[in-house]
Design an enzyme around this catalytic site. Structure first.
Site, PDB file in Angstrom:
ATOM      1  N   TYR A 140      12.992  24.422 -22.700  1.00 24.40           N
ATOM      2  CA  TYR A 140      13.649  25.001 -21.522  1.00 24.40           C
ATOM      3  C   TYR A 140      14.674  26.087 -21.833  1.00 24.40           C
ATOM      4  O   TYR A 140      15.251  26.661 -20.908  1.00 24.40           O
ATOM      5  CB  TYR A 140      14.260  23.860 -20.679  1.00 24.40           C
ATOM      6  CG  TYR A 140      13.160  22.862 -20.375  1.00 24.40           C
ATOM      7  CD1 TYR A 140      12.166  23.170 -19.466  1.00 24.40           C
ATOM      8  CD2 TYR A 140      13.040  21.665 -21.093  1.00 24.40           C
ATOM      9  CE1 TYR A 140      11.096  22.314 -19.246  1.00 24.40           C
ATOM     10  CE2 TYR A 140      11.981  20.801 -20.884  1.00 24.40           C
ATOM     11  CZ  TYR A 140      11.009  21.135 -19.959  1.00 24.40           C
ATOM     12  OH  TYR A 140       9.939  20.296 -19.765  1.00 24.40           O
ATOM     13  N   GLU A 145       0.797  -1.222   0.000  1.00 26.35           N
ATOM     14  CA  GLU A 145       0.000   0.000   0.000  1.00 26.35           C
ATOM     15  C   GLU A 145       0.825   1.264   0.000  1.00 26.35           C
ATOM     16  O   GLU A 145       1.979   1.286   0.433  1.00 26.35           O
ATOM     17  CB  GLU A 145      -0.930   0.001   1.222  1.00 26.35           C
ATOM     18  CG  GLU A 145      -2.120  -0.902   1.007  1.00 26.35           C
ATOM     19  CD  GLU A 145      -3.001  -1.011   2.241  1.00 26.35           C
ATOM     20  OE1 GLU A 145      -2.735  -0.294   3.231  1.00 26.35           O
ATOM     21  OE2 GLU A 145      -3.945  -1.827   2.189  1.00 26.35           O
ATOM     22  N   HIS A 178       4.298  13.231 -19.318  1.00 20.16           N
ATOM     23  CA  HIS A 178       4.941  12.130 -18.575  1.00 20.16           C
ATOM     24  C   HIS A 178       4.023  11.538 -17.499  1.00 20.16           C
ATOM     25  O   HIS A 178       4.350  10.506 -16.912  1.00 20.16           O
ATOM     26  CB  HIS A 178       6.255  12.588 -17.934  1.00 20.16           C
ATOM     27  CG  HIS A 178       7.286  12.990 -18.937  1.00 20.16           C
ATOM     28  ND1 HIS A 178       7.734  12.140 -19.922  1.00 20.16           N
ATOM     29  CD2 HIS A 178       7.937  14.177 -19.151  1.00 20.16           C
ATOM     30  CE1 HIS A 178       8.616  12.770 -20.685  1.00 20.16           C
ATOM     31  NE2 HIS A 178       8.758  14.004 -20.244  1.00 20.16           N
ATOM     32  N   ASP A 227      11.764  21.670 -26.465  1.00 17.81           N
ATOM     33  CA  ASP A 227      13.055  21.152 -25.988  1.00 17.81           C
ATOM     34  C   ASP A 227      13.794  20.441 -27.129  1.00 17.81           C
ATOM     35  O   ASP A 227      14.899  19.929 -26.931  1.00 17.81           O
ATOM     36  CB  ASP A 227      12.915  20.259 -24.737  1.00 17.81           C
ATOM     37  CG  ASP A 227      11.615  19.490 -24.656  1.00 17.81           C
ATOM     38  OD1 ASP A 227      10.883  19.425 -25.667  1.00 17.81           O
ATOM     39  OD2 ASP A 227      11.323  18.931 -23.581  1.00 17.81           O
TER      40      ASP A 227
HETATM   41  N1  Q9C Z   1      19.189  16.523 -17.054  1.00 13.79           N
HETATM   42  C1  Q9C Z   1       9.198  17.607 -20.193  1.00 13.79           C
HETATM   43  O1  Q9C Z   1       9.848  18.074 -21.105  1.00 13.79           O
HETATM   44  N2  Q9C Z   1      14.831  14.651 -16.576  1.00 13.79           N
HETATM   45  N3  Q9C Z   1       9.748  16.923 -19.187  1.00 13.79           N
HETATM   46  C2  Q9C Z   1      15.586  15.839 -16.414  1.00 13.79           C
HETATM   47  C3  Q9C Z   1      17.804  16.823 -16.760  1.00 13.79           C
HETATM   48  C4  Q9C Z   1      13.407  14.871 -16.685  1.00 13.79           C
HETATM   49  C5  Q9C Z   1      11.144  16.640 -19.160  1.00 13.79           C
HETATM   50  C6  Q9C Z   1      17.034  15.556 -16.423  1.00 13.79           C
HETATM   51  C7  Q9C Z   1      13.005  15.564 -17.952  1.00 13.79           C
HETATM   52  C8  Q9C Z   1      11.527  15.785 -18.001  1.00 13.79           C
HETATM   53  C9  Q9C Z   1       7.720  17.859 -20.123  1.00 13.79           C
HETATM   54 ZN    ZN Z   2      10.225  17.320 -22.943  1.00 15.35          ZN
END
Ligand code: Q9C
Ligand code: ZN
Length: 370
Positions: free
Chosen positions: A334, A111, A170, A295
């Site tokens: 980003y 759980e 995700h 990205d």
């Molecule tokens: N070096 C989206 O673009 N890992 N999520 C980050 C960084 C996670 C990205 C590692 C990346 C998630 C929505």
């Molecule tokens: Zn992404």
């Protein structure tokens, strides 16, 4: 084009994240959405409107109620447990191998713990989604943004854009991760299929594989998921996104993954996009939900593709050339200085407007590329 935006995202004020245990300045920050909003405002061709409230039913149509409860309660619960950190990041996850050799009944009886760190691990995929005081409100607002964008399209708009933050692709049925809490695009696509009774396609052009969207629709034939992304062999989310994942049951054949190599440039990306668009054109339906990420940009700090601002205009143009109605929802991206220009280029392309340069830097808040 009509744009849906809510300032509620500002309360999800992420400052740091961890990468392989090290604390770094966060990538998924409020400035991202503010840059995009400012540039679209400066363009003059976009109207920005607030989302309407849609409640929790459309979220619960896609997600486990426990995930919703966790995102709502995690911060107050951590406070009540006197955990005085600026954000909550899980560090222990129920890796499925922990239960190797144990019978399914025993495993089914395991759980959720109520202790903050364990509970965050239970509902999480990774350490990349810090949760703060304003996360729940922002994540709920991002869902409302997505659903309001879908409403605009169902109401007759050819295309509309939802400036979702936090992103969503995700997040799986019972799991948050990768800066995502609720799967905005999946919730919108599910709502569109219910409203129209038609099949819907999701085109995911974020740099990362949308493991959550794939999982949610894995056994469903009414939602066709197509994703272009960095090969999971070298990139997050590592354990899903391969070309041989095509769906099962009713969903067999309704999942198309197109993994791409490091250094993917405009030409390679456009060829992959054409493949994805051809597959969508071959399936019935009138609405496409676009999971839009930047990205893939050449300067993105966490990606390794080489896309340019100009190609986003061409991508928007080609996606619109499908002739379907578009619910365009923001995912990742980003490199903040170019986010506004990239979003503007894509959306102008989708609207059939030309790729005219931004107003000069210093004029308004549009910003330049570098
Ligand atoms: N070096 C989206 O673009 N890992 N999520 C980050 C960084 C996670 C990205 C590692 C990346 C998630 C929505
Ligand atoms: Zn992404």
């Amino acid at each position: 084009m009509r744009v849906v935006y809510s300032p509620a995202h500002l309360a999800h004020d992420i400052v740091t994240e961890t990468v392989m245990g090290a604390v770094i300045p966060a990538n998924e920050v409020a400035e991202r959405a503010e840059r995009i909003r400012a540039t679209l405002e400066a363009d003059g061709g976009f109207t920005i409107e607030a989302p309407t409230e849609h409640g929790t039913d459309p979220i619960l149509a896609v997600h486990d109620p426990g995930l919703l409860r966790f995102v709502e309660e995690a911060w107050p619960a951590a406070r009540a447990q006197a955990i005085g950190r600026p954000n909550l990041i899980a560090d222990t996850f129920p890796n499925f191998r922990m239960f190797e050799g144990m019978s399914p009944d025993v495993v089914a009886g395991i759980e959720e713990t109520q202790f903050a760190a364990g509970r965050a691990g239970w509902w999480g995929l990774d350490t990349a989604n810090p949760l703060v005081a304003g996360t729940y409100g922002a994540a709920r607002a991002a869902v409302d943004v997505a659903l309001t964008t879908a409403d605009l399209v169902l109401g007759g708009e050819r295309a509309a854009y939802g400036l979702c933050r936090p992103p969503g692709h995700h997040a799986a049925r019972s799991m948050a991760g990768g800066y995502c809490f609720f799967n905005n695009a999946a919730i919108a696509a599910d709502a569109v299929t219910r409203a129209t009774g038609q099949r819907v396609a999701i085109l995911d052009v974020d740099y990362h594989h949308g493991n959550g969207t794939q999982q949610i629709f894995w056994r469903r034939g009414d939602v066709f998921y197509v994703s272009l992304h960095a090969d999971p062999e070298r990139q997050y989310p590592f354990f899903l996104g391969r070309a041989n994942e095509t769906g099962e049951g009713e969903g067999a054949g309704a999942n198309l993954n197109i993994p791409l190599p490091a250094g993917t440039d405009d030409e390679t990306f456009l060829a992959a996009l054409d493949r994805g668009l051809e597959a969508i054109a071959a399936t019935p339906g009138d609405v496409v939900v676009v999971s839009l990420g930047f990205d893939t940009y050449g300067h993105d700090p966490i990606g390794d593709f080489a896309l340019t601002t100009a190609v986003y205009h061409e991508c928007g143009r080609r996606v619109a050339a499908l002739g379907r109605r578009l619910v365009i929802l923001q995912e990742g991206g980003y490199y903040r200085p170019a986010l506004g220009a990239n979003a503007r280029a894509w959306l102008r392309g989708a609207e059939g407007r030309d790729d005219e340069p931004l107003p000069a830097p210093g004029f308004g808040a549009a910003g330049s590329d570098r």
